[in-house]
Motif scaffolding. Structure first.
Motif, PDB file in Angstrom:
ATOM      1  N   UNK A  16      -3.322  12.682   8.551  1.00 59.26           N
ATOM      2  CA  UNK A  16      -2.245  13.663   8.650  1.00 59.26           C
ATOM      3  C   UNK A  16      -1.311  13.304   9.801  1.00 59.26           C
ATOM      4  N   UNK A  17      -0.002  13.316   9.586  1.00 64.56           N
ATOM      5  CA  UNK A  17       0.928  12.991  10.669  1.00 64.56           C
ATOM      6  C   UNK A  17       0.758  13.882  11.895  1.00 64.56           C
ATOM      7  N   UNK A  18       0.441  15.154  11.663  1.00 59.45           N
ATOM      8  CA  UNK A  18       0.326  16.096  12.789  1.00 59.45           C
ATOM      9  C   UNK A  18      -1.070  16.132  13.387  1.00 59.45           C
ATOM     10  N   UNK A  19      -2.061  15.601  12.689  1.00 63.44           N
ATOM     11  CA  UNK A  19      -3.446  15.659  13.181  1.00 63.44           C
ATOM     12  C   UNK A  19      -4.192  14.417  12.716  1.00 63.44           C
ATOM     13  N   UNK A  20      -3.985  13.283  13.386  1.00 62.77           N
ATOM     14  CA  UNK A  20      -4.618  12.037  12.944  1.00 62.77           C
ATOM     15  C   UNK A  20      -6.138  12.043  13.073  1.00 62.77           C
ATOM     16  N   UNK A  21      -6.685  12.881  13.968  1.00 64.71           N
ATOM     17  CA  UNK A  21      -8.142  12.930  14.166  1.00 64.71           C
ATOM     18  C   UNK A  21      -8.600  14.385  14.183  1.00 64.71           C
ATOM     19  N   UNK A  22      -8.752  15.023  13.027  1.00 64.99           N
ATOM     20  CA  UNK A  22      -9.166  16.433  12.998  1.00 64.99           C
ATOM     21  C   UNK A  22     -10.490  16.667  13.727  1.00 64.99           C
ATOM     22  N   UNK A  25       0.848  -1.186   0.000  1.00 68.29           N
ATOM     23  CA  UNK A  25       0.000   0.000   0.000  1.00 68.29           C
ATOM     24  C   UNK A  25       0.887   1.240   0.000  1.00 68.29           C
ATOM     25  N   UNK A  26       0.581   2.169  -0.871  1.00 71.44           N
ATOM     26  CA  UNK A  26       1.326   3.438  -0.910  1.00 71.44           C
ATOM     27  C   UNK A  26       0.337   4.581  -1.112  1.00 71.44           C
ATOM     28  N   UNK A  27       0.355   5.537  -0.173  1.00 67.33           N
ATOM     29  CA  UNK A  27      -0.518   6.712  -0.240  1.00 67.33           C
ATOM     30  C   UNK A  27       0.349   7.924  -0.575  1.00 67.33           C
ATOM     31  N   UNK A  28      -0.262   9.073  -0.882  1.00 73.18           N
ATOM     32  CA  UNK A  28       0.529  10.247  -1.259  1.00 73.18           C
ATOM     33  C   UNK A  28       1.582  10.607  -0.212  1.00 73.18           C
ATOM     34  N   UNK A  29       2.677  11.184  -0.694  1.00 74.76           N
ATOM     35  CA  UNK A  29       3.754  11.625   0.206  1.00 74.76           C
ATOM     36  C   UNK A  29       3.217  12.605   1.243  1.00 74.76           C
ATOM     37  N   UNK A  71       4.094   6.290   8.190  1.00 70.81           N
ATOM     38  CA  UNK A  71       4.739   6.287   6.880  1.00 70.81           C
ATOM     39  C   UNK A  71       3.652   6.300   5.831  1.00 70.81           C
ATOM     40  N   UNK A  72       4.015   6.643   4.606  1.00 76.13           N
ATOM     41  CA  UNK A  72       3.034   6.598   3.518  1.00 76.13           C
ATOM     42  C   UNK A  72       3.032   5.237   2.824  1.00 76.13           C
ATOM     43  N   UNK A  73       3.809   4.278   3.374  1.00 75.83           N
ATOM     44  CA  UNK A  73       3.855   2.937   2.800  1.00 75.83           C
ATOM     45  C   UNK A  73       3.557   1.891   3.871  1.00 75.83           C
ATOM     46  N   UNK A  74       2.839   0.863   3.467  1.00 72.67           N
ATOM     47  CA  UNK A  74       2.533  -0.244   4.372  1.00 72.67           C
ATOM     48  C   UNK A  74       2.509  -1.539   3.560  1.00 72.67           C
ATOM     49  N   UNK A  75       3.095  -2.592   4.123  1.00 68.89           N
ATOM     50  CA  UNK A  75       3.072  -3.914   3.490  1.00 68.89           C
ATOM     51  C   UNK A  75       2.307  -4.880   4.388  1.00 68.89           C
ATOM     52  N   UNK A  76       1.312  -5.525   3.808  1.00 73.77           N
ATOM     53  CA  UNK A  76       0.480  -6.483   4.546  1.00 73.77           C
ATOM     54  C   UNK A  76       0.652  -7.855   3.902  1.00 73.77           C
TER      55      UNK A  76
END
Length: 766
Positions: free
Chosen positions: A367-373, A289-293, A341-346
């Motif tokens: 968001x790294x700085x705000x996981x739950x807006x 899995x790869x999401x935007x940078x 990270x923006x990458x995950x391997x399952x």
């Protein structure tokens, strides 16, 4: 002797009898000899009978199955066909080698009978693997079948499978393919120690390749499906001497299965192969899995059922989030894992045996700085509304939204730091988890404390009146007549045992507690149901759909006998347009599962409708009615009655009950097409009365999930609230009314069935 004078004399004997001729044995001797002879003969006969008739039972039968590696022989396609000359030639070589090997061993030669080669395949198996075959597979009857598009148990569908049989199907596909086995009908005895089907990921019955052992019933709406890891599969059916059932029908197809791959974007989903049916053994899948940078990945598992293996430490099958954690077993719904990270391997991996249903998974970015807006982040990374913090409900799933709370005056401060609503204090249910809410709940001097924590005067104890709402003031009172809290047998005898009916034990001398027990059994074995799920076919065989003639579903009902249904009185109240109180207005559909498939159900018309004479249309008190069918219905796998409770049954707070119906799946929504089900719990009557502003009477039962989300709704009215007791389902209530649907702190209200048991008996004889 001769003497001098020529005369002859005889010397006297000391015992004249000793000089007499020996006579034959007397009568006593003959009798003794006959007795001894008979005893010896009986002993010999007994030994012979034991040796030839009973001694065989002392032998230990063993059939061993195993596999070995042939290192000096190249695999050719002809070895896949047991009828080919190449297969037979190699099989004879193997059997000759085994015979020679066992014959040279003094320890094994006297036990060895013979060998049979069942299959060759191109697989590397290190070392000889040898295991004892399950003793239930021993049989004199052994049939083999080649792979076909459809396989069925012998006799299906015209007659049940035969007793004491062992049938096996050796299934083969083309090289490079997998086999998919789908049971569209599966109905065996419930106890797998009697009749069972086993599915193997091989052509021999080896436990190390056993995928699953199955028995009982699987609904066509929840079919049983298996996928092999290669192009072979073995299916075995074993039955005992009694209790034969219809059997099964299955379809065999060839597939090429792919799993894993690359996933991208801001969100997505994936699942184990064949989910929600069983995944194949010996399978490895990897999702990258790869999401935007600049974003991180959050992974959620709505469903997770993966076999743990024999050591129960993820030694069998597992899901690994690389660099983070490894999961197996049955995880809570919506279990979450995040990576910074923006990458995950399952990686999903299954071993050679014991498969399970697998998992479904979704991923999304945060968001790294705000996981739950604008929300509260739980320890499990779930995000919930801040207003749900410290409200007494576990909205996170891991209770982190309820920890370290400072409760206000309207809440109970539990010793473990959790807050609970004050109305839950002293309700007989340990809501805090540490009994804080149930402490200091005693009654005043001169008062008796009921089991539901209600206080009544000591003078009212044992006065033959139920002053406690649960009747506990009359429990344990010694007198000759039956108390309200006991069961009266047909002969008038009193039974103090709680809920003695249909528990498999004859508590009454006349057997009346075990009579009329052909009820409450599901055929096979999971107002509208908000927050529920689709029921399986036949899971609620007493459920009825009531239609106004030639129109859609209006209300529910429950079957209680061949002629009688129970529903809600408010369903049969006339309005200006429709005469709901008239039998000719209605048609009842029995055995219905999907509203669009009414032709598969049994349609019945009504002979009469009997609403309770004290029904109050303003308060919904006494909300119950009876419907008589115009002709008796024939019971079947999908049409069966539900058991009726006794007048003295009590369903305590906290007890889990089931609700079912085709009503709206959300407040203000439309009705469900497929029958829905959900589990709720009985709510303390005192608490419920406070929540519903004093509108609860003793003829009503409250049930629900007070955190909201699960409830009955419009269209479910008249349907059953059922409870499991003594392995049977009882009609605990009838869907009556509520304040909206599935709202927080607003339980559903149901007609209290034990209160109307005598009335039903009077009107119907049931």
């Amino acid at each position: 002797r001769p003497t001098c004078d020529g005369t002859v004399t005889f010397l006297p004997a000391s015992d004249n009898k000793k000089l007499e001729k020996k006579r034959g044995p007397g009568k006593v001797g003959i009798i003794v000899a006959l007795v001894i002879f008979a005893a010896i003969l009986a002993l010999i006969i007994g030994l012979l009978v034991w040796h030839f008739h009973f001694r065989k039972d002392l032998k230990s039968q063993r059939i061993y199955t195993g596999s070995l590696r042939i290192t000096n022989q190249a695999f050719v396609d002809a070895y896949e066909n047991p009828d080919s000359a190449e297969f037979k030639d190699l099989a004879n070589q193997v059997m000759a080698q085994l015979k020679s090997m066992y014959s040279e061993s003094p320890q094994l030669s006297k036990y060895y009978v013979g060998s049979k080669v069942q299959a060759f395949r191109y697989v590397c198996i290190v070392n000889l693997s040898l295991t004892a075959l399950d003793t239930r597979l021993f049989s004199k009857t052994r049939s083999e079948y080649s792979a076909e598009e459809i396989i069925t148990s012998p006799g299906f569908p015209d007659k049940p499978y035969a007793p004491n049989s062992f049938v096996q199907w050796q299934l083969r596909g083309d090289p490079g393919h997998m086999l998919k086995l789908s049971f569209d009908t599966f109905n065996l005895e419930e106890d797998c120690s009697n009749d069972f089907v086993r599915v193997y990921d091989s052509l021999v019955a080896m436990d190390k390749h056993l995928m699953e052992e199955e028995c009982g019933f699987y609904s066509p709406s929840n079919p049983l499906t298996f996928i092999s890891s290669r192009n072979v599969m073995l299916v075995t059916l074993v039955t005992n001497e009694e209790g034969n059932f219809p059997g099964f029908r299955a379809r065999v197809t060839q597939i090429k299965l792919a799993c894993g791959g690359k996933l991208s974007g801001t969100s997505g989903s994936f699942k184990s192969p064949n989910f929600p049916s069983y995944y194949p053994p010996n399978t490895t899948c990897q999702w990258d899995i790869e999401v935007p940078d600049g974003k991180y990945v959050k992974l959620r598992f709505p469903k997770f059922m993966v076999s743990t293996g024999s050591l129960n430490h993820c030694s069998g099958d597992y899901v690994q989030i690389v660099g983070k954690s490894t999961l197996c077993g049955q995880q809570l719904a919506n279990t979450m894992v995040t990576v910074n990270s923006n990458k995950m391997t399952v990686v999903f991996k299954s071993d050679s045996s014991q498969v399970d249903r697998g998992f479904s998974a979704t991923y999304e970015i945060f968001e790294p700085t705000d996981p739950c807006p604008d929300k509260f982040q739980c320890d499990n990374k779930r995000c919930v509304n801040p207003s749900l913090r410290c409200d007494g409900w576990n909205d996170c799933g891991d209770s982190t939204d309820e920890r370290s709370c400072k409760c206000d005056a309207s809440m109970i401060q539990c010793r473990n730091g959790i807050c609970k609503p004050m109305l839950w204090r002293c309700d007989g249910v340990n809501d805090c988890g540490d009994d804080t809410d149930e402490l200091n709940c005693g009654c005043k001097t001169g008062e008796f404390k009921c089991n539901d924590n209600q206080c009544v005067s000591e003078m009212k104890k044992c006065d033959r009146n139920r002053d406690c709402k649960d009747g506990s003031d009359e429990d344990g009172c010694s007198r000759e007549i039956c108390k309200d809290s006991t069961f009266m047998c047909g002969n008038g005898k009193c039974i103090t045992k709680p809920n003695p009916m249909c528990d498999g034990q004859d508590d009454c001398d006349d057997g009346s507690d075990e009579s009329n027990c052909n009820c409450g059994k599901r055929a096979y074995t999971k107002s509208r149901i908000v927050g529920g799920q689709e029921a399986d076919v036949g899971e609620f065989p007493w459920q009825v759909s009531l239609h106004v003639k030639n129109t859609a579903h209006v209300c529910g009902a429950s079957i209680i006998s061949e002629r009688w249904l129970v529903t809600a009185a408010h369903c049969v109240q006339d309005d200006p347009k429709i005469k709901y109180s008239q039998p000719g207005t209605w048609e009842a559909y029995l055995g219905l599962h999907t509203q669009k498939e009414k032709q598969k159900a049994t349609k019945k018309l009504l002979k009469q409708i009997i609403p309770h004479k004290n029904y109050n249309s303003h308060t919904y008190d006494n909300d119950i009615a009876l419907m008589e069918l115009d002709s008796p219905v024939t019971f079947s796998a999908t049409i069966r009655p539900i058991c009726l409770p006794t007048a003295t049954d009590v369903f305590p707070a906290g007890e889990t009950v089931s609700i079912s119906g085709w009503g709206a799946t959300r407040e203000g929504g439309s009705g469900a097409t497929v029958l829905q089900k959900a589990n709720v719990r009985i709510i303390n009557s005192t608490v419920c009365d406070e929540l519903m502003n004093g509108q609860i009477t003793s003829r009503m039962t409250c049930a629900g999930v007070l955190s909201g989300g699960v409830d009955a709704c419009q269209g479910d009215s008249g349907g059953p609230m059922s409870i499991l007791s003594n392995e049977r389902m009882y009609l605990a209530g009838v869907v009556s009314w509520g304040d909206g649907c599935a709202r927080r702190d607003k339980p559903g209200i149901y007609t209290n069935m034990p209160k109307f048991r005598a009335w039903i008996k009077e009107k119907t004889g049931v």
